[in-house]
Design an enzyme around this catalytic site. Sequence first.
Site, mmCIF file in Angstrom:
data_model
loop_
_atom_site.group_PDB
_atom_site.id
_atom_site.type_symbol
_atom_site.label_atom_id
_atom_site.label_comp_id
_atom_site.label_asym_id
_atom_site.label_seq_id
_atom_site.Cartn_x
_atom_site.Cartn_y
_atom_site.Cartn_z
ATOM 1 N N GLU A 96 0.833 -1.207 0.000
ATOM 2 C CA GLU A 96 0.000 0.000 0.000
ATOM 3 C C GLU A 96 0.867 1.256 0.000
ATOM 4 O O GLU A 96 0.549 2.252 -0.656
ATOM 5 C CB GLU A 96 -0.940 -0.012 1.202
ATOM 6 C CG GLU A 96 -2.033 -1.070 1.075
ATOM 7 C CD GLU A 96 -2.982 -1.070 2.237
ATOM 8 O OE1 GLU A 96 -4.141 -0.622 2.064
ATOM 9 O OE2 GLU A 96 -2.599 -1.522 3.329
ATOM 10 N N GLU A 136 -4.366 -9.503 2.628
ATOM 11 C CA GLU A 136 -5.198 -9.312 3.817
ATOM 12 C C GLU A 136 -6.402 -10.242 3.871
ATOM 13 O O GLU A 136 -6.809 -10.680 4.954
ATOM 14 C CB GLU A 136 -5.672 -7.856 3.900
ATOM 15 C CG GLU A 136 -4.614 -6.867 4.359
ATOM 16 C CD GLU A 136 -3.744 -6.322 3.235
ATOM 17 O OE1 GLU A 136 -3.056 -5.326 3.476
ATOM 18 O OE2 GLU A 136 -3.774 -6.890 2.125
#
Length: 687
Positions: free
Chosen positions: A115, A137
Amino acid sequence: MTIHFERDDEGIVTLTLDMPGSANVMNAEYHRLMGEAVARLEAEREGITGVVLTSAKKTFFAGGDLNVLVRITPDNAAEALGFLEDVKGQLRRLERLGRPVVAAINGSALGGGFEIALACHHRVALDDDRIRIGLPEATLGLLPGAGGVTRLVRLLGVQPALPLLMEGRQLRPARALQAGMVHELAATREELVAKARAWIRANPEPVQPWDGPGYAVPDVRVGDPDLYGLLAAAPAVLRKKTHGVFPAPERVLAAAVEGALVDFDTALVVEARYFVELVTGQVAKNMINTFWFQLNAITAGGSRPAGVERTAVTRVGVLGAGMMGAGIAEVSAKAGIEVVLKDVTLEAARRGAGDTPGITPTDSDADLAGCDLVVEAVFEDRELKHRVLPAAEASALPDAVIASNTSTLPITGLASAVSDPTRFIGLHFFSPVPKMRLVEIIRGEKTSDETLARAFDYVIRIGKTPIVVNDSRGFYTSRTFGTYVTEAVSMVAEGVAPALVENVARRAGMAVGPLAVSDEVTLTLPLRIRDQTLADDPANAGALGDHPAFAVLEELVAGGRTGKAGGAGFYEYPEGGRKFLWPGLRRWAGADAGVTERDVEDRLLFIQSLETIRCLDEGVLTSVGDANVGSVLGFGFAPWSGGTVQFVNSYGLREFVERADYLADTYGERFRPPTSLRERAARGEAY
């Protein structure tokens, strides 16, 4: 320890992430340090020509701090959301600095690490196959909450991004380049930095694609009829895969699509709200506990004997070139180990070896000379194993570890076939071996610490996950999984519709329906195990002989329905068509079996968890982590639950005991909770 800030004569700043500990993680310390770094970049912007973001660690960035995430509850969710907004705000300021920012990805960039990289204008990755790049995730019950969903969707489009997000795929650098997740690869660390600096010089005023005028997500156009077809079908396709028990992929889909239809900053808000919903939920806590904390403890050697030096197997002999033996040979050879694959004929050994380099097929025990590990993988028959093991032991090195791949036969009894039972151990692989991650290591009564350590090191070497259990019939995995199958067959005997049993099992999150998996392993196997158990322990004759499941299995086998390999079992297997449940199962159908769907689900899940607790009580299992990880990776227990013991924890021990008592009163004493479980529940303790 800090984020090092170095500016050279060209005005290029290198930010080197160097957080305390062995890896960079997204925690409060990161938040503080990144905030200071971004503020300094903004203050000194006029003297800066670009920024290279890299790492001082072996990995680029490990992601969010799961020690922090697992403690987020509805009570502190607002605080967590505020922290997340701050983290995303820092990355937003970084990408809108007005100067080129390049991520020099020198190691794995997963989760929060990727990210951060996505917030850079350009990404260069070291071309090393050990590096993984992605947003995993969802495999822990979460979604990327620091801009990962929003940026990846805008970078690639909704349809290309969704599989990467919903399945949590981790890509090697070359594949990440192909997918459009990184822009360039570099062969060396020097080239990595050089390419980053070169891009900065060539692009003095970059703008993120999503910040450019007139930008739209590549495959989302309001009013496009193809888009509405996708949006209508996607939830149904996803529900077919997840059966509604995995909330993360569903929230990823919602965040991706809803975020694509609004502006960038609103999309970040949408993403954050779905993230907080997941992180405060029980499923994420179950999955983080098992697939992060417990799994990492296992692979770090939690069950390996302390004080024994690590070893490296150099030559493995595999006895039996059937499906299991061939698979063991393949994964060993692909790990760089020399392999000898022996069968009764050279032709059979050659078939098993296939075209895998590093495997020598043979029909002679003499070729096992020099082996420091021998793995027996012949038919599940004690007499056969007793015949092949002594000859193999005599041909291998004098101190070789001798192992059996048995799935049910006690290791202590098999050890009597070799001259030195301290060197004998169980290595229970799962089928198909190349795909299944678990190996159950079984310690016999006389197995030495050195033998256990050597076996553990071998399992790690071939890329598998080892759990260690003590000797018992069926050990942990076969014993516990057997209860799942027999409970399902018992329900068929009671008149419960077979399709209901199968559908409820899959809806509960089990990897395969119990009747389908019975066909896969053959219907004769549980009958053989029962017969061997009765022969060895006549005291069990009453319980096993009266079990309604065996009457059904005997009738099917007597009618020639032995399972998938035999062409018929609980299912029909039409040539060229899809399997379907055998209509003849109506023979056991009841007009009203009186078993609710909830009872069907709980019988299938509770029976496995109760058997696991008994394994802990008996010392077959020595750790809760081995129980949880082994149940999911070994026999496909519902991953959303975190495993058989975590299922009990998350259900609540008092509530679990109460429900188990109901099942025992209604369906049989096999559901009666052990005393240890009652006492733990009374004390308000979890496992």
